[in-house]
Enzyme design. Structure first.
Site, PDB file in Angstrom:
ATOM      1  N   ARG A 255     -43.107  22.465  -5.938  1.00  0.00           N
ATOM      2  CA  ARG A 255     -42.477  22.631  -4.617  1.00  0.00           C
ATOM      3  C   ARG A 255     -41.407  23.724  -4.696  1.00  0.00           C
ATOM      4  NH1 ARG A 255     -40.925  17.181  -1.625  1.00  0.00           N
ATOM      5  NH2 ARG A 255     -39.459  17.053  -3.358  1.00  0.00           N
TER       6      ARG A 255
ATOM      7  N   ASP B 177     -37.764  17.378  -9.557  1.00  0.00           N
ATOM      8  CA  ASP B 177     -36.826  17.972  -8.598  1.00  0.00           C
ATOM      9  C   ASP B 177     -35.888  16.949  -7.965  1.00  0.00           C
ATOM     10  OD1 ASP B 177     -38.709  16.619  -7.116  1.00  0.00           O
ATOM     11  OD2 ASP B 177     -39.043  18.215  -5.664  1.00  0.00           O
TER      12      ASP B 177
ATOM     13  N   THR C 232     -42.104  11.952  -9.980  1.00  0.00           N
ATOM     14  CA  THR C 232     -42.724  13.154  -9.433  1.00  0.00           C
ATOM     15  C   THR C 232     -42.878  14.167 -10.553  1.00  0.00           C
ATOM     16  OG1 THR C 232     -42.396  15.095  -8.013  1.00  0.00           O
ATOM     17  CG2 THR C 232     -40.428  13.861  -8.641  1.00  0.00           C
TER      18      THR C 232
ATOM     19  N   ARG D 190     -52.257  43.815 -25.478  1.00  0.00           N
ATOM     20  CA  ARG D 190     -53.388  43.967 -24.574  1.00  0.00           C
ATOM     21  C   ARG D 190     -53.591  42.782 -23.627  1.00  0.00           C
ATOM     22  NH1 ARG D 190     -52.452  48.295 -25.515  1.00  0.00           N
ATOM     23  NH2 ARG D 190     -53.672  49.900 -26.581  1.00  0.00           N
TER      24      ARG D 190
ATOM     25  N   ARG E   2     -56.663  40.962 -20.718  1.00  0.00           N
ATOM     26  CA  ARG E   2     -56.267  40.885 -19.331  1.00  0.00           C
ATOM     27  C   ARG E   2     -54.872  40.281 -19.184  1.00  0.00           C
ATOM     28  NH1 ARG E   2     -61.879  38.028 -17.416  1.00  0.00           N
ATOM     29  NH2 ARG E   2     -63.153  39.919 -17.161  1.00  0.00           N
TER      30      ARG E   2
ATOM     31  N   ARG F 145     -48.852   8.785   2.892  1.00  0.00           N
ATOM     32  CA  ARG F 145     -47.696   9.284   3.631  1.00  0.00           C
ATOM     33  C   ARG F 145     -47.743   8.704   5.041  1.00  0.00           C
ATOM     34  NH1 ARG F 145     -45.737  13.126   0.185  1.00  0.00           N
ATOM     35  NH2 ARG F 145     -47.264  14.149  -1.161  1.00  0.00           N
TER      36      ARG F 145
ATOM     37  N   ASP G 269     -38.071  12.299  -3.407  1.00  0.00           N
ATOM     38  CA  ASP G 269     -36.941  12.264  -2.483  1.00  0.00           C
ATOM     39  C   ASP G 269     -37.328  11.784  -1.092  1.00  0.00           C
ATOM     40  OD1 ASP G 269     -38.396  14.496  -1.838  1.00  0.00           O
ATOM     41  OD2 ASP G 269     -36.790  15.931  -2.245  1.00  0.00           O
TER      42      ASP G 269
ATOM     43  N   ARG H  54     -45.692  -1.844 -13.996  1.00  0.00           N
ATOM     44  CA  ARG H  54     -45.808  -2.886 -15.034  1.00  0.00           C
ATOM     45  C   ARG H  54     -44.435  -3.399 -15.447  1.00  0.00           C
ATOM     46  NH1 ARG H  54     -45.450  -2.600 -20.627  1.00  0.00           N
ATOM     47  NH2 ARG H  54     -46.714  -4.128 -21.809  1.00  0.00           N
ATOM     48  N   ALA H  55     -43.499  -2.475 -15.652  1.00  0.00           N
ATOM     49  CA  ALA H  55     -42.154  -2.865 -16.092  1.00  0.00           C
ATOM     50  C   ALA H  55     -41.450  -3.705 -15.031  1.00  0.00           C
ATOM     51  CB  ALA H  55     -41.331  -1.619 -16.414  1.00  0.00           C
TER      52      ALA H  55
ATOM     53  N   ASP I  13     -42.707  17.215 -10.262  1.00  0.00           N
ATOM     54  CA  ASP I  13     -41.887  18.394  -9.977  1.00  0.00           C
ATOM     55  C   ASP I  13     -40.532  18.371 -10.682  1.00  0.00           C
ATOM     56  OD1 ASP I  13     -43.934  19.146  -8.234  1.00  0.00           O
ATOM     57  OD2 ASP I  13     -42.987  18.151  -6.530  1.00  0.00           O
TER      58      ASP I  13
ATOM     59  N   GLY J 163     -46.519  11.724  -3.493  1.00  0.00           N
ATOM     60  CA  GLY J 163     -47.510  12.183  -4.464  1.00  0.00           C
ATOM     61  C   GLY J 163     -47.532  11.300  -5.698  1.00  0.00           C
TER      62      GLY J 163
END
Length: 319
Positions: free
Chosen positions: A171, A129, A125, A214, A162, A72, A103, A21-22, A127, A11
């Site tokens: 994930r 993670d 990522t 509320r 609401r 992928r 990962d 770039r680096a 995430d 992703g």
């Protein structure tokens, strides 16, 4: 080493371009040739490889996504696919590879390293993670995107009195929900690492309603389950009008924040240093604002953790 390849996989995440770039400019500064590999491991197997110059990475540090594109590939997971990739690397006389991704991407890096081809992983990522680093490239930008959404949704939640459930990515990790929920003042935060009892969530909403509150905001990490299912259950249990917003892929886009640009620049440059020093099969990361690196196979053995202090604080502040 004379020639280094670079690819992005999995992703996309804001800051990937800053990392590219680096890597490119760090390598050229030290007299190396850099080659960009488009469409991740799939493109590597197909030989979609182009030489990169200083100007190739001009004006990309502020752009989200990845200029090298991503894809992928199930074929690359096979031994035959990996051998095909190595054939292309030999064809272009590439001596080492920097792989920017999550990962799943690092599993590919480890596989190539075991076959004798040096690879260094750069964690990117939204995430957050990846074990072995406090932050991954893209997390801070996604965090700010979620916070902005919370602020806007709260305006509507207040106007219509609401309860809103906001589902965010991650994930099986709850970092994005936890950090955004604390920063956005959410009444409840649901994360996979610490599943709060449903009745306690309902009790908190009822107590708030009884004292005159509320509207409420609930942050839910996708690893917990469907926000629509939770929304239906909460509305039935509380009799409070409940709406659901799934932020989706908006979280992966946008110009990277300053923090992500700096992190990507530091990690990308460090990856090049490791390759130039003969290192392989390692991932760069950052811990306590210091650059670190670990053997890729070791990071998969590290236990998953959540910031318990932050989680506790979020509950204390949402009374």
């Amino acid at each position: 080493m004379k020639r280094i390849g670079i690819l992005t996989s999995g992703g996309d995440a804001p800051g990937m371009n800053a990392a590219i770039r680096a890597v490119v400019r760090k390598g050229i500064y030290h007299g190396l040739e850099l080659y960009g590999i488009k469409y991740g491991y799939q493109g590597l197997m197909e030989g979609r490889i182009e030489k990169m110059e200083i100007g190739s990475v001009g004006d990309i540090i502020q752009r989200g996504g990845t200029m090298l594109y991503s894809a992928r590939s199930d074929e690359f997971k096979t031994d035959a696919g990996q051998e095909k990739a190595i054939e292309q690397l030999k064809k272009f006389e590439i001596d080492g590879l920097v792989i920017i991704g999550g990962d799943g991407s690092f599993l590919g890096a480890e596989a190539l390293t075991k076959k004798g081809f040096p690879c260094i992983g750069v964690p990117a990522t939204i995430d957050n993670d990846i074990k072995g680093t406090d932050f991954t490239i893209g997390f801070d930008t996604a965090l700010n995107t979620v916070i902005e959404a919370i602020d806007k949704i709260r305006d509507t939640a207040t106007s219509h009195e609401r309860t809103y459930i906001i589902e965010v990515m991650g994930r099986d990790a709850g970092d994005l929900a936890l950090w955004a929920g604390l920063a956005g003042g959410a009444e409840s935060i649901l994360i996979p690492e610490n599943r709060e009892d449903f009745d306690s969530i309902v009790d908190r909403l009822k107590r708030g309603h009884q004292r005159g509150k509320r509207h409420s905001i609930i942050l839910l990490a996708e690893g917990v389950g469907s926000a629509f299912d939770y929304g239906k259950r909460i509305e039935e249990a509380t009799q409070l009008e409940t709406r659901v917003t799934v932020l989706g892929y908006i979280q992966r886009g946008g110009s990277p924040t300053g923090a992500d640009r700096v992190l990507a620049s530091r990690l990308g440059a460090r990856a090049m240093e490791l390759l130039m020093n003969g290192k392989a099969g390692r991932m760069v990361g950052i811990e306590n604002n210091q650059l670190v690196d670990y053997a890729i196979h070791d990071i998969f053995d590290k236990p998953s953790t959540v910031h318990e202090e932050m989680y506790t604080l979020s509950k204390e502040l949402s009374i």
